[in-house]
Design a protein around this motif. Structure first.
Motif: not given
Length: 788
Positions: A229-233, A372-386
């Motif tokens: 199934i290989g979930r990766s965040e 910084d792992r926590k902020e960086i995604i927001k800063k560059v307009g990215g989004k978290k996905i699985v």
RNA sequence: GCUGGAGUGGUGAAAUUGGCAAACACACUAGCUUCAGGAGCUAGCGCCGCAAGGCUUGAGGGUUCAAAUCCCUCCUCCAGCACCA
């Protein structure tokens, strides 16, 4: 009298069938009410019938499962142990092609042969409920499932690069490709761009992963499913292409390395490339690379992986959203189109593959610090996905021997399911069942089959000519067992409620990401449709080990496949059953060696002789008075109680090898007695019964019983009687055994210490030296520590 | 490479989960028995040693009164996945 296993086994097989002792009443009320017993669904993976006949590996699996079921029956459960044949599919069809016999004809022959063999292996099968996946009464419901899947939006046609086996001339699901080879014929699989039917198993990825927690399965199988199934965040991050409306979306699990991203790579199949064509300066080169990549087999792409290839998209740049720098864009086939977004940001400093690629093509390497792992995604307009490794289940097969996919294509109305009332869509009886090689099923050549009416507009329409994957047949057969004659519905909810989910399932670990995953998927789907009220099919699953011969897996190509027939002929089913179980722990498998069968053959012959010769005394040994024989009886009784305990526990844990050795120990001791109390010998037969089902039954009858030993109650042990009055005390000096002696079981620490220190051998060894320390383990040993 | 699992006599394997390593069998050896057979019975059987005794669970180290079992380093084999970002 010699043990005539042939006559005895034949006699009991007929007797069991006649008296239906293995046929539970499927309609009995759930439990508690009346005389009905608790149901126990004891399932084994049904075999696919190769014409060579039953494989000894099948028998190994079935015997192990049967022993478990027999004990459950004796424990008072209403055990349901069905059997059937997984006779549709490529495996059977390939064999038909090889010997040039029509699969339908072949199926009838193998069916007879298999059932004949299965009847001889000593299992307690519920023969009334047998089923075969190639019968229209069965595949009607396989097709029904397909129709529901379509109606509920879980079956869809998609164009994709799919696995194609050039030998079997059909597409394959990802799960059916092992190491770049066809699971069935071991040919190298190639990629083809085709439009095919898929089941959306990916919609269930998270549930399939989460629910692994709540089922009792062999660990290795759970782990295999989890990996598959290989979930990766991770995150999706956009890289703007300057002076254009386009962006490259990349998937990364390490957004914190963004500052070190020095180039981007697209998969050759990436759709963006078409959009950018007009701006690519080296378009010819790019086109050539793409064409080349598509023609490679998986194998070539992987093996070639050590030497990465790629081409820069000249004229195209991307902006790293963290550094705002313009970085080059490449295409390379080490990036896979089917995973994530089909594009990556390359961070050579943190990824070996990127580093390798960068080195080869002299690309920039940056050692920028981590973000910084926590902020960086927001800063560059990215989004978290699985993301999941799991792909949708490719269900179409361009073959003959399977259930026709019940779909109709109309030019006006598009794809329409065959109405339920018109099911089954019968597999036409064609002469030429060979794969056509044209990428179409042999059914595509039959005009009569193809031409039909659109169920919606009644206009001219044509049928789907592919058949469905054989793994669909086997993904739901355990539901059908409980109600296999029902033609009104797939199964009645009443019966399903009583018998399902399966209590114990035993089969091969090779199905970890095939059958076992598909069965879980369909069960969850059925749950969502409200057909059932549980969402896992098998409460408990245990994978048996592999049988080895001459140090290697049994295979036709090696010529080391064992056919059970000759052994059953020569030694009888009981001997073969026990021999297989004695090889090693059931979950580990074992090495099949002809010479070791003798040990079990002797054992069963000794039981037979013992049963014919012994003097049997009345049950209560105490009433016989205080003689030497009574002491022997007391000893026997103690051993019997211990054996009942051990064998019961061993069966529960599928450790049949040690259970059998305990039976041997018990017989060895019984043989030392001149006369054995009747109840002891009876108990011995009961705990022998799951293993040597015929022999135990015959001796049981000889004792004068009119009912089957297999319906007897599993004996209880008296824990009081398993306890010894004395034990052998081990006396150690500095951890080395120096003396042994009898000591009372109840003796306390002080008493044991006293006994040890006063032992003459110990006294001598110590020679007056004072002990530094004395460790006493109650009921076991005393360790005297002295200065050295 | 990643994830699991496993390494114990001549062979298949046991070992109550840290407490007598090798249970139960196979093979082998010797003897008995037999209308000689791939039958039955008895005894022996980890290694070194005549013995007393010593050594032994893939290798090395550690913890412990005590390790096949726990910890560290390494080696080998099997299974599954594998350019999954």
């Amino acid at each position: 009298m010699e043990y005539n296993f042939k006559a005895i086994e034949k006699k009991w097989i007929a007797n069991w069938l006649k008296n239906k002792i293995y046929e539970p009443d499927l309609d009995a009320p759930r439990h508690g009410r009346g005389k009905s017993k608790k149901p126990f669904y004891n399932l084994m993976m049904f075999p696919y019938p190769s014409a060579e006949g039953l494989h000894v590996g099948n028998m190994y699996a079935f015997t192990g499962a049967d022993i478990y079921g027999r004990k459950k029956r004796m424990e008072g459960f209403d055990v349901f142990e069905p059997i059937g044949l997984d006779g549709f599919g490529i495996h059977s069809e390939n064999y038909a092609l090889k010997i040039n016999k029509h699969p339908k004809k072949l199926a009838k022959e193998t069916e007879k042969r298999f059932y004949g063999q299965l009847n001889l292996i000593g299992n307690g099968f519920a023969w009334n409920e047998k089923l075969e996946t190639y019968n229209p009464e069965y595949y009607k419901w396989t097709q029904w499932i397909f129709v529901q899947m379509f109606k509920k939006g879980l079956a869809a046609r998609k164009k994709a690069a799919v696995n194609w086996c050039p030998q079997c001339q059909t597409v394959l699901a990802d799960e059916q490709v092992a190491g770049g080879e066809c699971e069935r014929c071991s040919s190298k699989v190639i990629k083809k761009e085709l439009e095919q039917w898929f089941f959306k198993i990916t919609d269930y990825a998270q549930r399939l992963l989460d629910d692994l927690e709540k089922i009792d399965w062999s660990g290795r199988v759970k782990i295999a499913q989890k990996n598959w199934i290989g979930r990766s965040e991770g995150a999706i991050i956009k890289f703007q292409i300057p002076n254009s409306k386009f962006q490259i979306e990349v998937f990364t699990t390490r957004p914190d390395t963004l500052f070190g991203a020095t180039y981007c790579v697209l998969a050759p199949e990436h759709s963006l490339i078409k959009n950018l064509e007009s701006r690519i300066l080296n378009l010819e080169e790019i086109k050539k690379y793409i064409k080349n990549a598509k023609e490679k087999t998986d194998e070539e792409r992987i093996v070639g992986g050590k030497d990465k290839t790629g081409v820069e998209l000249k004229g195209i740049k991307a902006i790293n959203p963290a550094t705002k720098e313009e970085i080059p864009v490449w295409i390379a086939d080490y990036v896979l189109a089917g995973y994530g977004t089909g594009a990556i940001m390359a961070v050579p400093a943190h990824d070996e593959r990127d580093m390798e690629f960068a080195k080869k093509f002299n690309l920039a390497v940056s050692d920028a610090p981590l973000a910084d792992r926590k902020e960086i995604i927001k800063k560059v307009g990215g989004k978290k996905i699985v993301n999941y490794h799991l792909r949708d289940w490719l269900i179409s097969r361009q073959r003959y021997w399977g259930p026709p996919i019940p779909m109709i294509f109309c030019e006006k109305c598009g794809w329409q399911p065959v109405p339920e009332k018109d099911l089954p869509v019968l597999l036409p009886n064609v002469k030429d069942f060979r794969p056509t090689g044209s990428g179409k099923s042999p059914l595509a050549t039959i005009e009569k089959f193809i031409k039909t009416k659109c169920p919606k507009c009644k206009g001219e329409a044509r049928r789907e000519t592919d058949v469905s994957d054989t793994f669909l047949d086997s993904a739901w057969y355990f539901f059908r067992y409980v109600d296999h004659k029902n033609q009104k519905e797939i199964f009645s909810s009443k019966r399903a409620e009583r018998w399902l989910p399966v209590d114990m399932y035993i089969g091969g670990a090779e199905h970890a990401v095939l059958h076992l995953l598909y069965a879980r998927f369909l069960t969850k789907v059925f749950y969502d449709w409200g057909l059932i009220d549980f969402n896992e099919p098998f409460k408990k699953f245990r994978a048996h080990g592999l049988l080895i011969k001459d140090g290697a897996k049994m295979s036709k190509s090696r010529g080391n496949v064992v056919n059970p027939d000759q052994y059953i002929q020569k030694f009888g089913a009981d001997v073969l059953r026990m021999y297989l179980m004695f090889l090693g722990p059931f979950e580990q498998g074992g090495d099949f060696r002809d010479e070791s069968i003798a040990g079990i053959d002797r054992f069963l012959n000794r039981i037979w002789k013992f049963g014919g010769k012994i003097k049997i005394t009345p049950n209560n040994p105490a009433s016989a008075g205080l003689t030497g024989q009574t002491n022997q009886n007391a000893k026997l009784e103690k051993l019997l109680n211990k054996s009942i305990k051990k064998i019961g526990e061993d069966i529960e844990q599928l450790r049949y090898n040690t259970a059998i050795s305990q039976l041997m120990i018990l017989l060895n001791e019984m043989e030392k007695s001149e006369a054995v109390p009747k109840n002891i010998f009876e108990s011995f037969l009961k705990i022998l019964a799951p293993f040597a089902s015929h022999l135990a039954e015959e001796l049981w009858e000889k004792l004068g019983h009119k009912t089957s030993v297999h319906l007897e109650k599993w004996p209880e042990y008296d824990s009081e009687k398993t306890r010894e009055k004395t034990f052998e005390l081990v006396i150690q000096i500095n951890g080395k055994v120096r003396a042994k002696m009898e000591a009372p079981a109840e003796a306390g620490e002080v008493e044991l210490q006293e006994l040890a220190l006063n032992h003459p051998l110990i006294k001598e060894k110590l020679a007056g030296q004072p002990p530094k320390k004395i460790i006493v383990v109650l009921g076991r040993l005393v360790n005297i520590v002295i200065q050295t």
